[in-house]
Design a protein around this motif. Structure first.
Motif, PDB file in Angstrom:
ATOM      1  N   GLN A  38       1.233  -1.458   0.051  1.00 31.65           N
ATOM      2  CA  GLN A  38       2.307  -2.267  -0.520  1.00 31.65           C
ATOM      3  C   GLN A  38       3.534  -1.409  -0.821  1.00 31.65           C
ATOM      4  N   TRP A  39       3.306  -0.240  -1.391  1.00 32.60           N
ATOM      5  CA  TRP A  39       4.425   0.622  -1.748  1.00 32.60           C
ATOM      6  C   TRP A  39       5.178   1.111  -0.509  1.00 32.60           C
TER       7      TRP A  39
ATOM      8  N   LEU B   7       0.788  -1.239  -7.652  1.00 38.28           N
ATOM      9  CA  LEU B   7       0.989  -1.399  -6.220  1.00 38.28           C
ATOM     10  C   LEU B   7       0.153  -0.363  -5.486  1.00 38.28           C
TER      11      LEU B   7
ATOM     12  N   ASP C 119       0.837  -7.420   4.264  1.00 37.00           N
ATOM     13  CA  ASP C 119      -0.540  -7.873   4.113  1.00 37.00           C
ATOM     14  C   ASP C 119      -0.566  -9.398   4.134  1.00 37.00           C
TER      15      ASP C 119
ATOM     16  N   LEU D 163       6.318  -7.544   1.278  1.00 37.50           N
ATOM     17  CA  LEU D 163       4.920  -7.492   0.847  1.00 37.50           C
ATOM     18  C   LEU D 163       4.065  -8.485   1.621  1.00 37.50           C
TER      19      LEU D 163
END
Length: 140
Positions: free
Chosen positions: A11-12, A7, A85, A81
Motif C-alpha cells: 500500500q505504501w 499501511l 490491491d 490503493l
C-alpha cells in the motif's frame, strides 16, 4: 496498542509517489505514520483529538487530512490503493436503527392547531386574568 492501523509495504509503495513534496513550512512528520493515523481515525470513527499518540500529534493528523481533502489528494491516494490491491476488503457501513411502530406519532395522527395570529384576535378565555382585572386591589 491493540487495534492500530498501519499501511503495509504494498500500500505504501502505491501511494508514496503521489504524496506532495517540497511544501513550504516546517519539516513534515513521517508521512506513513500520519496517513496511517488518518485512516485509523476514519476507520474507528473516533474524534481527531482521541487519535493514539503513536500516529503523531492529533493536530498534525487532522490538519494533514483537512488540507489534503481541500486539495483533492485523498481521491488520488485511495484510487491508487484500490489499483494496488483490487481484491482487498471493501466495507460499506449500513447502520440501521429500528423504531417502534408508534414512533411516528400518536394514535389518530397529528392534531390540527390554531394559528397564533387567529388566537390573538379572540377574546381571552382565561379566568385568572379576567378576574384580576375585575377585582380592585387592596392597597391601603
Amino acid at each position: 496498542m491493540a487495534g492500530e492501523f498501519w499501511l503495509d509495504d504494498v500500500q505504501w509503495s502505491a501511494i508514496e509517489p503521489l504524496l506532495p513534496r517540497g511544501q513550504p513550512g516546517a519539516p513534515r512528520q513521517d508521512d506513513r505514520r500520519v496517513i496511517s493515523g488518518i485512516i485509523h481515525v476514519l476507520k474507528v470513527g473516533c474524534r481527531w483529538q482521541d487519535c493514539p499518540a503513536i500516529y503523531g500529534p492529533p493536530t498534525t493528523v487532522y490538519n494533514r487530512f483537512n488540507r489534503w481533502a481541500a486539495r483533492g489528494i485523498w481521491r488520488r491516494l485511495f484510487a491508487a490503493l484500490v489499483e494496488a490491491d483490487p481484491g482487498g476488503v471493501q466495507m460499506i457501513d449500513s447502520t440501521t436503527a429500528k423504531a417502534h411502530r408508534s414512533a411516528a406519532g400518536g394514535k389518530g395522527g397529528p392534531t390540527a392547531r390554531r394559528s397564533a395570529a387567529r388566537a390573538a384576535g379572540e377574546r381571552q378565555k382565561s379566568m385568572l386574568l379576567s378576574m384580576a382585572a375585575a377585582v380592585p386591589s387592596r392597597s391601603t
